[in-house]
Each structure stands twice: as C-alpha cells, then as structure tokens.
Design a protein around this motif. Structure first.
Motif, PDB file in Angstrom:
ATOM      1  N   SER A 143       0.820  -1.207   0.000  1.00 44.41           N
ATOM      2  CA  SER A 143       0.000   0.000   0.000  1.00 44.41           C
ATOM      3  C   SER A 143       0.855   1.258   0.000  1.00 44.41           C
ATOM      4  CB  SER A 143      -0.922   0.012   1.222  1.00 44.41           C
ATOM      5  OG  SER A 143      -0.166  -0.001   2.425  1.00 44.41           O
ATOM      6  N   HIS A 144       2.099   1.155   0.498  1.00 45.76           N
ATOM      7  CA  HIS A 144       2.998   2.300   0.593  1.00 45.76           C
ATOM      8  C   HIS A 144       4.402   1.895   0.165  1.00 45.76           C
ATOM      9  CE1 HIS A 144      -0.274   3.398   3.321  1.00 45.76           C
ATOM     10  NE2 HIS A 144       0.155   4.649   3.315  1.00 45.76           N
ATOM     11  N   ILE A 145       5.139   2.871  -0.353  1.00 45.17           N
ATOM     12  CA  ILE A 145       6.559   2.703  -0.663  1.00 45.17           C
ATOM     13  C   ILE A 145       7.369   3.426   0.404  1.00 45.17           C
ATOM     14  CG2 ILE A 145       8.389   3.374  -2.279  1.00 45.17           C
ATOM     15  CD1 ILE A 145       6.409   2.950  -4.542  1.00 45.17           C
ATOM     16  N   VAL A 146       8.416   2.783   0.883  1.00 47.70           N
ATOM     17  CA  VAL A 146       9.247   3.360   1.938  1.00 47.70           C
ATOM     18  C   VAL A 146      10.604   3.736   1.358  1.00 47.70           C
ATOM     19  CG1 VAL A 146      10.304   2.993   4.196  1.00 47.70           C
ATOM     20  CG2 VAL A 146       8.090   1.938   3.663  1.00 47.70           C
ATOM     21  N   HIS A 147      10.962   5.019   1.495  1.00 47.56           N
ATOM     22  CA  HIS A 147      12.282   5.504   1.112  1.00 47.56           C
ATOM     23  C   HIS A 147      13.049   5.876   2.370  1.00 47.56           C
ATOM     24  CE1 HIS A 147      11.652   5.615  -3.203  1.00 47.56           C
ATOM     25  NE2 HIS A 147      10.521   6.267  -3.043  1.00 47.56           N
ATOM     26  N   ILE A 148      14.320   5.532   2.412  1.00 45.80           N
ATOM     27  CA  ILE A 148      15.181   5.907   3.540  1.00 45.80           C
ATOM     28  C   ILE A 148      16.068   7.051   3.077  1.00 45.80           C
ATOM     29  CG2 ILE A 148      16.949   5.131   5.155  1.00 45.80           C
ATOM     30  CD1 ILE A 148      15.842   2.294   4.827  1.00 45.80           C
ATOM     31  N   PRO A 149      15.812   8.282   3.532  1.00 40.99           N
ATOM     32  CA  PRO A 149      16.576   9.436   3.049  1.00 40.99           C
ATOM     33  C   PRO A 149      18.006   9.430   3.589  1.00 40.99           C
ATOM     34  CG  PRO A 149      15.075  10.097   4.810  1.00 40.99           C
ATOM     35  CD  PRO A 149      14.781   8.665   4.523  1.00 40.99           C
ATOM     36  N   LEU A 150      18.952   9.357   2.682  1.00 40.08           N
ATOM     37  CA  LEU A 150      20.370   9.330   3.040  1.00 40.08           C
ATOM     38  C   LEU A 150      21.129  10.251   2.092  1.00 40.08           C
ATOM     39  CD1 LEU A 150      20.723   5.476   3.576  1.00 40.08           C
ATOM     40  CD2 LEU A 150      20.765   7.217   5.374  1.00 40.08           C
ATOM     41  N   ASN A 151      22.446  10.245   2.203  1.00 45.05           N
ATOM     42  CA  ASN A 151      23.300  11.049   1.340  1.00 45.05           C
ATOM     43  C   ASN A 151      22.980  10.737  -0.125  1.00 45.05           C
ATOM     44  OD1 ASN A 151      25.340  12.306  -0.064  1.00 45.05           O
ATOM     45  ND2 ASN A 151      26.956  10.938   0.684  1.00 45.05           N
ATOM     46  N   PRO A 152      22.475  11.724  -0.901  1.00 45.81           N
ATOM     47  CA  PRO A 152      22.117  11.447  -2.293  1.00 45.81           C
ATOM     48  C   PRO A 152      23.306  11.030  -3.146  1.00 45.81           C
ATOM     49  CG  PRO A 152      22.049  13.802  -1.848  1.00 45.81           C
ATOM     50  CD  PRO A 152      22.201  13.124  -0.524  1.00 45.81           C
ATOM     51  N   GLY A 153      24.511  11.382  -2.695  1.00 47.64           N
ATOM     52  CA  GLY A 153      25.700  10.980  -3.434  1.00 47.64           C
ATOM     53  C   GLY A 153      26.098   9.543  -3.190  1.00 47.64           C
ATOM     54  N   TYR A 154      25.602   8.956  -2.101  1.00 41.63           N
ATOM     55  CA  TYR A 154      25.908   7.553  -1.810  1.00 41.63           C
ATOM     56  C   TYR A 154      24.867   7.036  -0.824  1.00 41.63           C
ATOM     57  CZ  TYR A 154      28.448   3.232  -0.972  1.00 41.63           C
ATOM     58  OH  TYR A 154      28.803   1.905  -0.892  1.00 41.63           O
ATOM     59  N   SER A 155      23.798   6.476  -1.349  1.00 36.56           N
ATOM     60  CA  SER A 155      22.689   6.034  -0.508  1.00 36.56           C
ATOM     61  C   SER A 155      22.542   4.518  -0.462  1.00 36.56           C
ATOM     62  CB  SER A 155      21.379   6.652  -1.013  1.00 36.56           C
ATOM     63  OG  SER A 155      21.134   6.269  -2.361  1.00 36.56           O
ATOM     64  N   SER A 156      23.550   3.796  -0.980  1.00 33.53           N
ATOM     65  CA  SER A 156      23.476   2.338  -1.032  1.00 33.53           C
ATOM     66  C   SER A 156      23.518   1.741   0.376  1.00 33.53           C
ATOM     67  CB  SER A 156      24.635   1.780  -1.865  1.00 33.53           C
ATOM     68  OG  SER A 156      24.627   0.370  -1.853  1.00 33.53           O
ATOM     69  N   LEU A 157      22.611   0.806   0.628  1.00 38.60           N
ATOM     70  CA  LEU A 157      22.557   0.094   1.901  1.00 38.60           C
ATOM     71  C   LEU A 157      22.616  -1.401   1.651  1.00 38.60           C
ATOM     72  CD1 LEU A 157      19.582   1.912   3.688  1.00 38.60           C
ATOM     73  CD2 LEU A 157      21.992   2.093   4.317  1.00 38.60           C
ATOM     74  N   ASN A 158      23.268  -2.132   2.570  1.00 37.98           N
ATOM     75  CA  ASN A 158      23.127  -3.578   2.471  1.00 37.98           C
ATOM     76  C   ASN A 158      21.841  -3.993   3.172  1.00 37.98           C
ATOM     77  OD1 ASN A 158      23.615  -4.039   5.298  1.00 37.98           O
ATOM     78  ND2 ASN A 158      25.822  -3.980   4.930  1.00 37.98           N
ATOM     79  N   LEU A 159      21.474  -5.248   3.028  1.00 42.03           N
ATOM     80  CA  LEU A 159      20.182  -5.722   3.505  1.00 42.03           C
ATOM     81  C   LEU A 159      20.021  -5.513   5.004  1.00 42.03           C
ATOM     82  CD1 LEU A 159      17.528  -7.156   2.842  1.00 42.03           C
ATOM     83  CD2 LEU A 159      18.717  -9.344   3.113  1.00 42.03           C
ATOM     84  N   ALA A 160      21.018  -5.878   5.785  1.00 42.03           N
ATOM     85  CA  ALA A 160      20.920  -5.756   7.238  1.00 42.03           C
ATOM     86  C   ALA A 160      20.798  -4.298   7.669  1.00 42.03           C
ATOM     87  CB  ALA A 160      22.131  -6.408   7.904  1.00 42.03           C
ATOM     88  N   GLN A 161      21.517  -3.393   6.994  1.00 42.10           N
ATOM     89  CA  GLN A 161      21.411  -1.978   7.334  1.00 42.10           C
ATOM     90  C   GLN A 161      19.992  -1.464   7.105  1.00 42.10           C
ATOM     91  OE1 GLN A 161      24.528  -0.616   4.704  1.00 42.10           O
ATOM     92  NE2 GLN A 161      25.893  -0.153   6.424  1.00 42.10           N
ATOM     93  N   ALA A 162      19.398  -1.842   5.986  1.00 38.32           N
ATOM     94  CA  ALA A 162      18.033  -1.403   5.684  1.00 38.32           C
ATOM     95  C   ALA A 162      17.050  -1.934   6.725  1.00 38.32           C
ATOM     96  CB  ALA A 162      17.636  -1.857   4.282  1.00 38.32           C
ATOM     97  N   VAL A 163      17.190  -3.206   7.085  1.00 37.08           N
ATOM     98  CA  VAL A 163      16.312  -3.795   8.101  1.00 37.08           C
ATOM     99  C   VAL A 163      16.496  -3.087   9.433  1.00 37.08           C
ATOM    100  CG1 VAL A 163      15.833  -5.883   9.428  1.00 37.08           C
ATOM    101  CG2 VAL A 163      16.173  -6.038   6.958  1.00 37.08           C
ATOM    102  N   LEU A 164      17.754  -2.781   9.788  1.00 40.49           N
ATOM    103  CA  LEU A 164      18.024  -2.120  11.067  1.00 40.49           C
ATOM    104  C   LEU A 164      17.400  -0.725  11.126  1.00 40.49           C
ATOM    105  CD1 LEU A 164      19.427  -2.157  13.814  1.00 40.49           C
ATOM    106  CD2 LEU A 164      21.475  -1.254  12.688  1.00 40.49           C
ATOM    107  N   LEU A 165      17.514   0.045  10.032  1.00 43.51           N
ATOM    108  CA  LEU A 165      16.957   1.393  10.037  1.00 43.51           C
ATOM    109  C   LEU A 165      15.438   1.379  10.164  1.00 43.51           C
ATOM    110  CD1 LEU A 165      19.185   3.113   7.330  1.00 43.51           C
ATOM    111  CD2 LEU A 165      19.135   3.626   9.772  1.00 43.51           C
ATOM    112  N   VAL A 166      14.807   0.483   9.444  1.00 43.97           N
ATOM    113  CA  VAL A 166      13.346   0.371   9.538  1.00 43.97           C
ATOM    114  C   VAL A 166      12.941  -0.154  10.911  1.00 43.97           C
ATOM    115  CG1 VAL A 166      11.354  -0.935   8.684  1.00 43.97           C
ATOM    116  CG2 VAL A 166      12.920   0.162   7.075  1.00 43.97           C
ATOM    117  N   GLY A 167      13.631  -1.179  11.377  1.00 42.93           N
ATOM    118  CA  GLY A 167      13.310  -1.750  12.683  1.00 42.93           C
ATOM    119  C   GLY A 167      13.519  -0.759  13.806  1.00 42.93           C
ATOM    120  N   TYR A 168      14.582   0.027  13.728  1.00 44.57           N
ATOM    121  CA  TYR A 168      14.841   0.999  14.787  1.00 44.57           C
ATOM    122  C   TYR A 168      13.783   2.098  14.810  1.00 44.57           C
ATOM    123  CZ  TYR A 168      17.019   4.442  17.768  1.00 44.57           C
ATOM    124  OH  TYR A 168      17.253   5.344  18.774  1.00 44.57           O
TER     125      TYR A 168
END
Length: 278
Positions: A143-168
């Motif tokens: 129903s929704h798209i989730v964007h994690i706002p980070l440095n536009p010059g380098y916003s790549s995350l690995n899987l665990a980092q993405a899960v941690l940010l959302v979980g936190y």
C-alpha cells in the motif's frame, strides 16, 4: 515488541513482520536477523531464498538471533503467499516507481504500523534481493513505498542496514504496541489474500472483455489498478461487494439481458492514469 516466556523471546502478534524477498546470501539473512532482534522483532519470512533453507551460514552469522529469529523463520514460494494474512504491507525501495502509491520515510512507516497495531491488525515490510531490490509486481502488493533518506551521493545500503533502520524507527516509536482502539467498522480490513483474490477476479474479467488486450501495456495497467484499490483501504464487506460488481459487469445479469460495456480501453490510459496516445 518481544516479551519473555519461559526464557524465550516471543514476537507480539501486532509487531511488524519482516519479509525478505529472494535473499541471495545466507550471511545477509543472518545479519538481518541480528538487526531484527536488536529492535525487538522476531517474525521473519523468506521468499525463495537463493541458497535454500535452512542455511548454516545464516545461522552462524545470526549468532544470538539464531534461536529467536532464524530457527523460527518461515519460507514461501511467492511474495503474495508470504503476505497473504497481513492487512497492510510496505515496500522498501530506493528506485523511482511509476506507481501511484504514497511514499513515506521510516518514521511515518513506524507510525502507520503502530496505528494498524492499535486496531489489532498485522503489518509487514518487504525488502528485496541485495542486487536489484524488489520488482514491480512485488511493490504492487504494497500500500505504501518506503524511502530511507540518506546522502544522495551515496545512498546504497546492504540488507541488514536497511532492516536495522526500519526496525529501529519502529522500536523508537514506543516500547510496545499502542493501546487497542475501537474499530469504526463492523468488519475488519481486508487481508492481502482477499485483495489479491479481488485483483485476480477483476483482471480475469478485464482480459475476457478485451480491456487489457494491448500486451505491452497490460503489466502497467494491472499495477495501476491494484494501486487504486490499495489506496481505498478496503474492508472485507467492501471486497465482497466489489466481487459482485465485477461479476455483474462481466455480463451475468439475472434477467439474461447483456450488460452494456464501457467504450474505454486500456490503451487509452497512460502509465499515470492520464489519456495516452494508444
């Protein structure tokens, strides 16, 4: 939130489910499991993990999270099956999508999950494969798209980092689910399984009527129609009513007379629902 029962962590039924779609490496699944348990999340679902399941590398990487998360993980053959019992699904993606879906950040995601929990409803968050992320058909289930706002010059995350940010973000929003609220409707919101069943019924009849006859535009049209119905936040009785509407418009009138079909066809609508050139 996790509570203790006989020394073991147990996931509250109203905490969000983490769904990893097509994870490619066991180590990444294990690291994501550690990130989940850091934030009090224990319900992990996997969709067609590339290296199979169970996975020794995932268990080794998970360390203390192995018993509470990895050993309890459930595996599904499709994303639709993995989210079938949920009432709201969020898709994490870093790419622009040509879909009419609300785009939110982690804080709004946490708020939405807790609002659902206050009604006793289940939410889930989709994470895509490490290399390419979620495909459009998976995102269409959300129903929704989730964007994690980070440095536009380098916003790549690995899987665990993405899960941690959302979980936190969810963990930080409070120490437990919100107090249950009285529901405004006598029937609960539709689950994803009920919505997908409605989607497929509608698409079957649109195929039969010729509305979706332009093959190269069918995928875009189907995803846009699903997005429209998602935004309606349908309840169970509304889904049943729409099934009846679709059946009626398909021509099954009780008096045997044909139903007038609309002149509009799929090629007359562009990707964003505006008139196109065909």
């Amino acid at each position: 939130m996790v509570r203790e029962r006989n020394g073991a962590a147990v996931s509250d039924i109203r905490s969000p489910v983490i769904v990893l779609v097509g994870p490619q490496m066991g180590e990444n699944v294990g690291a994501a499991a550690r990130a989940m348990l850091n934030c009090g999340l224990t319900e992990l679902r996997l969709v067609s993990p590339r290296d199979g399941w169970p996975n020794e590398r995932a268990q080794a990487m998970a360390t203390g999270a192995s018993l509470d998360v990895i050993d309890r993980a459930r595996v599904f053959e499709s994303t639709a099956a993995a989210v079938a019992d949920l009432h709201r699904v969020y898709a994490t993606t870093a790419r622009r999508r040509d879909m009419l879906k609300p785009a939110i950040g982690p804080r709004d995601l946490a708020s939405g999950i807790r609002d659902c929990a206050a009604e006793g409803l289940r939410s889930g968050v989709l994470f895509g494969p490490e290399r390419a992320g979620l495909d459009n058909d998976d995102v269409a289930l959300a129903s929704h798209i989730v964007h994690i706002p980070l440095n536009p010059g380098y916003s790549s995350l690995n899987l665990a980092q993405a899960v941690l940010l959302v979980g936190y973000a969810w963990f930080e929003a409070g120490s437990g689910p919100s107090a249950p609220r009285e529901q405004a409707s006598v029937t609960p919101p539709a689950t994803l399984a009920q919505l997908v069943n409605l989607f497929e019924h509608l698409e079957q009849e649109l195929d039969a009527s010729g509305f979706l006859r332009v093959a190269e535009k069918r995928g875009i049209m189907v995803r846009n129609l699903r997005s429209i119905l998602h935004r309606a936040e349908l309840r169970e009785h509304e889904v049943r009513a729409l099934h009846g509407v679709v059946s009626s418009l398909a021509g099954r009138r009780k008096d045997g007379r044909p139903v007038r079909q609309p002149a509009l066809t799929a090629e007359a609508i562009g990707e964003d629902g505006e008139s196109g050139s065909g």
